[in-house]
Design a protein around this motif. Structure first.
Motif, PDB file in Angstrom:
ATOM      1  N   UNK A  96      63.789  39.898  31.640  1.00 46.76           N
ATOM      2  CA  UNK A  96      64.800  40.774  31.052  1.00 46.76           C
ATOM      3  C   UNK A  96      66.135  40.685  31.780  1.00 46.76           C
ATOM      4  N   UNK A  97      66.086  40.673  33.110  1.00 49.26           N
ATOM      5  CA  UNK A  97      67.320  40.688  33.902  1.00 49.26           C
ATOM      6  C   UNK A  97      68.053  39.359  33.841  1.00 49.26           C
ATOM      7  N   UNK A  98      67.320  38.260  33.817  1.00 47.94           N
ATOM      8  CA  UNK A  98      67.933  36.929  33.840  1.00 47.94           C
ATOM      9  C   UNK A  98      67.953  36.263  32.470  1.00 47.94           C
ATOM     10  N   UNK A  99      67.438  36.982  31.446  1.00 51.15           N
ATOM     11  CA  UNK A  99      67.403  36.448  30.085  1.00 51.15           C
ATOM     12  C   UNK A  99      66.645  35.120  30.030  1.00 51.15           C
ATOM     13  N   UNK A 100      65.388  35.150  30.499  1.00 49.48           N
ATOM     14  CA  UNK A 100      64.568  33.949  30.568  1.00 49.48           C
ATOM     15  C   UNK A 100      63.484  33.985  29.500  1.00 49.48           C
ATOM     16  N   UNK A 101      63.058  32.809  29.049  1.00 47.31           N
ATOM     17  CA  UNK A 101      61.841  32.740  28.246  1.00 47.31           C
ATOM     18  C   UNK A 101      60.682  32.402  29.182  1.00 47.31           C
ATOM     19  N   UNK A 102      59.484  32.301  28.632  1.00 44.74           N
ATOM     20  CA  UNK A 102      58.304  32.089  29.470  1.00 44.74           C
ATOM     21  C   UNK A 102      58.343  30.737  30.186  1.00 44.74           C
ATOM     22  N   UNK A 103      58.870  29.728  29.533  1.00 40.21           N
ATOM     23  CA  UNK A 103      58.949  28.410  30.158  1.00 40.21           C
ATOM     24  C   UNK A 103      59.912  28.415  31.340  1.00 40.21           C
ATOM     25  N   UNK A 104      61.034  29.123  31.200  1.00 38.90           N
ATOM     26  CA  UNK A 104      61.994  29.208  32.305  1.00 38.90           C
ATOM     27  C   UNK A 104      61.421  29.999  33.467  1.00 38.90           C
ATOM     28  N   UNK A 105      60.682  31.066  33.153  1.00 42.02           N
ATOM     29  CA  UNK A 105      60.022  31.795  34.236  1.00 42.02           C
ATOM     30  C   UNK A 105      58.996  30.904  34.922  1.00 42.02           C
ATOM     31  N   UNK A 106      58.299  30.076  34.153  1.00 44.32           N
ATOM     32  CA  UNK A 106      57.298  29.183  34.727  1.00 44.32           C
ATOM     33  C   UNK A 106      57.922  28.230  35.743  1.00 44.32           C
ATOM     34  N   UNK A 107      59.183  27.857  35.509  1.00 37.88           N
ATOM     35  CA  UNK A 107      59.870  26.982  36.465  1.00 37.88           C
ATOM     36  C   UNK A 107      60.002  27.681  37.813  1.00 37.88           C
ATOM     37  N   UNK A 108      60.359  28.989  37.799  1.00 36.08           N
ATOM     38  CA  UNK A 108      60.426  29.749  39.051  1.00 36.08           C
ATOM     39  C   UNK A 108      59.054  29.813  39.708  1.00 36.08           C
ATOM     40  N   UNK A 109      58.041  30.063  38.894  1.00 33.64           N
ATOM     41  CA  UNK A 109      56.693  30.261  39.425  1.00 33.64           C
ATOM     42  C   UNK A 109      56.115  28.986  40.028  1.00 33.64           C
ATOM     43  N   UNK A 110      56.476  27.823  39.476  1.00 32.46           N
ATOM     44  CA  UNK A 110      55.848  26.577  39.930  1.00 32.46           C
ATOM     45  C   UNK A 110      56.768  25.700  40.772  1.00 32.46           C
ATOM     46  N   UNK A 111      58.034  26.096  40.940  1.00 34.15           N
ATOM     47  CA  UNK A 111      58.973  25.218  41.645  1.00 34.15           C
ATOM     48  C   UNK A 111      58.524  24.935  43.067  1.00 34.15           C
ATOM     49  N   UNK A 112      57.990  25.951  43.746  1.00 30.81           N
ATOM     50  CA  UNK A 112      57.482  25.732  45.096  1.00 30.81           C
ATOM     51  C   UNK A 112      56.262  24.834  45.110  1.00 30.81           C
ATOM     52  N   UNK A 113      55.446  24.922  44.074  1.00 31.72           N
ATOM     53  CA  UNK A 113      54.258  24.079  43.981  1.00 31.72           C
ATOM     54  C   UNK A 113      54.625  22.642  43.596  1.00 31.72           C
ATOM     55  N   UNK A 114      55.709  22.495  42.817  1.00 33.64           N
ATOM     56  CA  UNK A 114      56.089  21.157  42.346  1.00 33.64           C
ATOM     57  C   UNK A 114      56.422  20.238  43.514  1.00 33.64           C
ATOM     58  N   UNK A 115      57.227  20.727  44.449  1.00 28.20           N
ATOM     59  CA  UNK A 115      57.579  19.879  45.594  1.00 28.20           C
ATOM     60  C   UNK A 115      56.373  19.618  46.490  1.00 28.20           C
ATOM     61  N   UNK A 116      55.384  20.501  46.388  1.00 28.53           N
ATOM     62  CA  UNK A 116      54.214  20.364  47.250  1.00 28.53           C
ATOM     63  C   UNK A 116      53.091  19.546  46.627  1.00 28.53           C
ATOM     64  N   UNK A 117      53.397  18.796  45.579  1.00 28.32           N
ATOM     65  CA  UNK A 117      52.399  17.863  45.053  1.00 28.32           C
ATOM     66  C   UNK A 117      52.322  16.592  45.896  1.00 28.32           C
TER      67      UNK A 117
END
Length: 312
Positions: A25-46
């Motif tokens: 709501x605050x950042x006007x995100x859809x679920x896919x954009x939120x998923x980027x926040x949620x997985x960004x730390x995991x992405x570099x750690x692959x």
């Protein structure tokens, strides 16, 4: 002291789940954009955990854990600034930097536990560490919304890891000084010292050591790691999605959930030599993070493609 080294990263990751609806709501995100926040730390750690794991074995856990604490603090500050300015990019960058530090410091923790307790209550110590980490996760998930409601600002829930990471860095410096003062008999010399003592140096030698580390891991380690590739990610994704699912489909307050990762504590017990402990944990973390990226990203895309309301 070792217990506290990674608490800020666990808090940061756990607080994002309950805040999903608020962030959208605050950042006007859809679920896919939120998923980027949620997985960004995991992405570099692959991939990074494998490199950092070999580095921990080669240079020593104390040095790498200290550097990782600095990375986590920097990432937490950037994420906090991003929350205050409502910058989606800064939040993602902060999460990436926190992720870079958290995977390395978790590997360093297990290496240190195995160094001091292998052959003497190692399983108990790993269980205590595992329970403490999930206690931090539970507290972070339980307080994210109350902090938001009490301060009338969701940004304070993001700033909390900054204070925790500062404390963790101070503790890490204290441990680093403590280890340097230990008698040599109580220290595990890193591979670098062993190589230097043997009169062998150079990039080729280091690569040979890394290959030997991979080659000496037992088959049971690879079996368990592969079985956890998507299984662990599925459990964690459920925890991330549960708050918004309750909010959207039931019209109630944000729900909370947390889950356990039982095979993490088995890695130091399965690996036959302390010399390869960092490499083994790094490989395990890389597989887990790869699975997390796949499942969370897919779940976000599925949510966006699904109808909203009680039947989402």
């Amino acid at each position: 002291m070792i217990l506290l080294l990674n608490c800020a990263a666990y808090w940061f990751g756990a607080s994002l789940g309950p805040l999903k609806t608020v962030l959208k709501n605050e950042l006007q995100l859809d679920n896919s954009q939120y998923a980027v926040i949620a997985v960004s730390g995991h992405l570099v750690n692959t991939a990074i955990p494998v490199v950092s794991g070999v580095a921990i074995d080669y240079y020593g856990a104390a040095w790498l854990s200290l550097g990782s604490s600095i990375f986590i603090l920097i990432g937490a500050v950037i994420a906090g600034a991003g929350a205050s300015t409502k910058s989606y990019v800064a939040l993602v960058v902060g999460e990436v930097i926190v992720g870079l530090g958290s995977a390395t410091i978790e590997t360093a923790q297990l290496k240190l536990y195995a160094t001091f307790f292998r052959g003497s209550h190692l399983g108990l110590v790993l269980g205590i560490n595992h329970s403490f980490n999930h206690f931090v996760i539970l507290i972070a998930q339980s307080t994210a919304i109350p902090i938001t409601d009490g301060t009338h600002s969701w940004t304070w829930a993001i700033w909390m890891p900054v204070f925790l990471s500062t404390l963790a860095l101070i503790v890490n410096i204290g441990y680093f000084v403590f280890e340097r003062r230990l008698p040599g008999a109580y220290q595990l010399p890193p591979v670098r010292q062993q190589v230097a003592a043997a009169g062998k140096r150079g990039f080729g030698t280091e690569m040979a050591i890394a290959w030997n580390a991979l080659n000496n891991l037992p088959a049971v380690f690879w079996i368990i790691t592969l079985t956890q590739l998507l299984q662990d990610a599925t459990v964690q994704t459920y925890g991330v999605l549960t708050p918004s699912i309750y909010s959207v489909t039931r019209g109630t307050g944000l729900g909370l959930s947390f889950n356990f990762l039982p095979f993490t504590v088995a890695v130091p017990i399965l690996v036959p030599s302390l010399q390869y402990m960092g490499t083994a944990q790094g490989i395990y973390a890389a597989f887990i993070n790869a699975g997390h990226v796949i499942v969370v990203t897919a779940a976000g895309a599925i949510q966006d493609a699904s109808p909203t309301g009680r039947h989402q």
